[in-house]
Structures are given as C-alpha cells and as structure tokens.
Write a protein that holds these residues in place. Structure first.
Motif, mmCIF file in Angstrom:
data_model
loop_
_atom_site.group_PDB
_atom_site.id
_atom_site.type_symbol
_atom_site.label_atom_id
_atom_site.label_comp_id
_atom_site.label_asym_id
_atom_site.label_seq_id
_atom_site.Cartn_x
_atom_site.Cartn_y
_atom_site.Cartn_z
ATOM 1 N N HIS A 8 0.825 -1.198 0.000
ATOM 2 C CA HIS A 8 0.000 0.000 0.000
ATOM 3 C C HIS A 8 0.863 1.253 0.000
ATOM 4 C CE1 HIS A 8 -3.747 2.163 0.443
ATOM 5 N NE2 HIS A 8 -3.247 2.829 1.463
ATOM 6 N N ILE A 57 -3.687 13.038 -11.720
ATOM 7 C CA ILE A 57 -4.939 12.744 -11.023
ATOM 8 C C ILE A 57 -6.128 13.163 -11.883
ATOM 9 C CG2 ILE A 57 -6.388 13.365 -9.039
ATOM 10 C CD1 ILE A 57 -3.852 13.531 -7.371
ATOM 11 N N LYS A 175 -7.092 17.177 -0.093
ATOM 12 C CA LYS A 175 -7.863 16.461 0.913
ATOM 13 C C LYS A 175 -9.034 17.258 1.488
ATOM 14 C CE LYS A 175 -5.314 12.714 1.008
ATOM 15 N NZ LYS A 175 -5.860 11.401 0.588
ATOM 16 N N TYR A 184 -10.461 14.829 -8.217
ATOM 17 C CA TYR A 184 -10.567 13.372 -8.178
ATOM 18 C C TYR A 184 -11.784 12.885 -8.968
ATOM 19 C CZ TYR A 184 -6.868 12.839 -4.702
ATOM 20 O OH TYR A 184 -5.653 12.827 -4.063
ATOM 21 N N SER A 188 -11.589 10.425 -12.178
ATOM 22 C CA SER A 188 -12.242 9.112 -12.094
ATOM 23 C C SER A 188 -13.230 8.894 -13.233
ATOM 24 C CB SER A 188 -12.967 8.978 -10.751
ATOM 25 O OG SER A 188 -12.059 9.047 -9.681
ATOM 26 N N VAL A 250 0.241 7.407 -7.849
ATOM 27 C CA VAL A 250 -0.715 8.127 -8.689
ATOM 28 C C VAL A 250 -1.055 7.257 -9.896
ATOM 29 C CG1 VAL A 250 -1.134 10.218 -10.043
ATOM 30 C CG2 VAL A 250 0.233 10.333 -7.952
ATOM 31 N N ALA A 251 -2.343 7.093 -10.155
ATOM 32 C CA ALA A 251 -2.771 6.243 -11.260
ATOM 33 C C ALA A 251 -2.612 6.978 -12.579
ATOM 34 C CB ALA A 251 -4.224 5.821 -11.071
ATOM 35 N N GLY A 255 -7.636 9.872 -11.224
ATOM 36 C CA GLY A 255 -8.572 9.661 -10.132
ATOM 37 C C GLY A 255 -8.002 9.062 -8.873
ATOM 38 N N ARG A 256 -6.690 8.802 -8.815
ATOM 39 C CA ARG A 256 -6.112 8.170 -7.626
ATOM 40 C C ARG A 256 -4.693 8.676 -7.405
ATOM 41 N NH1 ARG A 256 -5.470 2.229 -8.497
ATOM 42 N NH2 ARG A 256 -3.274 2.700 -8.846
ATOM 43 N N GLY A 257 -4.341 8.821 -6.125
ATOM 44 C CA GLY A 257 -2.994 9.245 -5.778
ATOM 45 C C GLY A 257 -3.024 10.418 -4.824
#
Length: 285
Positions: A8, A57, A175, A184, A188, A250-251, A255-257
């Motif tokens: 993770h 992202i 965040k 995000y 996504s 980070v994808a 959408g991720r990271g």
C-alpha cells in the motif's frame, strides 16, 4: 499485514529498504554533505512532481515542464546583469500563465490529447528559448539566488523548506477543498463529474496552470543550486516527474494518488541515482 502495508505504501517502503541497503553497503551516503545534496535535488524534482501529480490525477500529463524549467532559468540568468527582480517576477508570471493557459485551452477547448498538446508546447517553448538566447548558454545565476539554492536556514536547505510548504499546501488542497474533490471526480469519470455539476474544463485547465507554476519555481531553484544556466538545464524532468508520481501511487488513468506518495517517489529516484554515484557505479545503470 506487513506485506499488505508494504504494498500500500510502496514508495515509502522502497525508500526505507534502500536506506537500509545504503547503511550496509554505502555508509558514505549518510555524510552531511551528501544528505544535503539529496535533499536539494529531491526538492527540485519534488516541486515538479507536485504539478505532475495534479495533472495525472485529473487524467492528464504535462510534457512541457522541462522546457518551462529551462526557460525560467534563462530568464533568471538574464536578470543577473540588470538586477531587476520585479521585472524577473513579471516575466516568470507571464511564462507560467502563457504555457498553462495554452495547454489548458488546447486540451479543453480544442480537445487535443494532453500528451500531444503539451508536447507541442514543449517544442514551442524550446523554440522560443532558442530564439531568445540565439542558441547561446544564458550565463550565471545571480548571487541572491545562489544563496537561496545553496544556503541554509537553521541547517536546512531553503529549497527543501520551499518544497515542504508547497507539499503541505497541495496536501490540504487535495484532501480538504472543493477543488480537490472536483479533481478526483474529473480524473475518475469525466462525464459523471460533468453531470454532477463539476466545472470539468476549469478543473482540467487549472491542472496545467499548476504544472507550469511548479516547473517555473523548480527552474528558478535549479539555476540557483547549479549556479549557471545552459541549454540542457532541466532535461529529463518530464519523464522523471511522471515516473516519481506513478511510483508514488498516482494512477496513470487518473482519479487516484496523493501528494505524499508522489513526494516519496521523487525521494526514491534521487536516492537511487545518488547511490550509484556514492558506490562508484556507472551512471548508465
């Protein structure tokens, strides 16, 4: 549980393992001078990675960051002769806005894929820089910037402090702000975000302004750290910044990271290259 935690937090785990390896096989890595160099180099790459993280992202990327870094460094060197800091700041703002807005409009308005749009800007900015300098090396960084790039504040390099501040700001923005949630959502599922009322084009455009701004700051700090500016300054930061962000979780599909993982990715890359030098290995490895 240990393996799950390591997977993770892969970048952090890799940094930890690498440091343990260095303590056994390359103790010279932990000398004060070398640690200082690692912190400064990580800070400069890490600042570029912050912008690249935002772009990734949002399901984009920016191939023009290296050209922006070099052009910013050229402007810094040109200002050394005049000593006009206000003019330099104005030029850097114009550079950032021009590249960021151009990338944003190409991607959102003209629907050009991010890779193609930003690679086109890479060529344009590089061409503009060559025309501006007539292909010549731009010269040395001013003394005040060298003090920032190589000085210390309570024993800590200023570029590292600047990076930490920017890292903290991005962490909070991702965040705890509406813009972060929008980013995000856009990364996504862009269509779902648009139907939910998210201003998709504005969010996408903001990511390219972010990458341009971070590249400009990094280019200024890099010129202060190196002390001179030439036509190769900033090379390799395009792919290295994307690699660090992806290593940090980070994808590439968006959408991720997050900011912290990307920071660990930047630290890992710099440590690995530095270890090759400390251990006397061929840099091509």
């Amino acid at each position: 549980r240990i393996l799950d935690w390591l997977s993770h937090y892969a970048a952090f785990s890799a940094v930890l393992v690498t440091l343990i390896f260095a303590s056994v096989f390359a103790p010279a890595f932990f000398s004060s001078g070398n640690i200082r160099a690692v912190l400064i180099q990580t800070s400069i790459l890490g600042i570029v990675v912050l912008g690249q993280t935002v772009a990734l992202i949002g399901r984009g990327l920016d191939m023009s960051v290296a050209a922006v870094m070099t052009f910013a460094a050229v402007l810094v060197a040109q200002s050394a002769a005049s000593g006009n800091v206000l003019l330099l700041l104005a030029q850097l703002v114009v550079l950032t806005a021009a590249v960021g807005i151009a990338n944003g409009l190409l991607v959102t308005w003209r629907r050009v894929p991010p890779f193609v749009a930003t690679f086109a800007l890479l060529i344009v900015v590089d061409g503009a820089r060559l025309a501006y300098t007539r292909g010549q090396s731009a010269g040395s960084a001013p003394e005040w910037l060298r003090a920032v790039g190589t000085g210390s504040v309570l024993g800590i390099p200023p570029p590292f402090l600047i990076w930490l501040v920017l890292l903290g700001l991005l962490f909070v923005a991702l965040k705890a702000t509406t813009w972060g949630r929008w980013l995000y959502a856009v990364g996504s599922n862009r269509e779902a975000a648009r139907h939910a009322g998210v201003p998709v084009n504005a969010v996408v455009a903001s990511t390219f302004l972010m990458t341009a701004a971070m590249a400009t700051i990094a280019g200024v700090l890099l010129s202060g750290y190196v002390g001179y500016v030439d036509n190769t300054l900033g090379a390799n930061y395009n792919l290295n910044s994307m690699a660090a962000a992806i290593i940090g979780g980070v994808a590439f599909s968006g959408g991720r990271g997050g900011a912290v993982g990307s920071a660990m990715g930047a630290l890992l890359l710099i440590i690995l290259v530095n270890l090759l030098v400390v251990m006397g290995l061929d840099l091509f490895w």
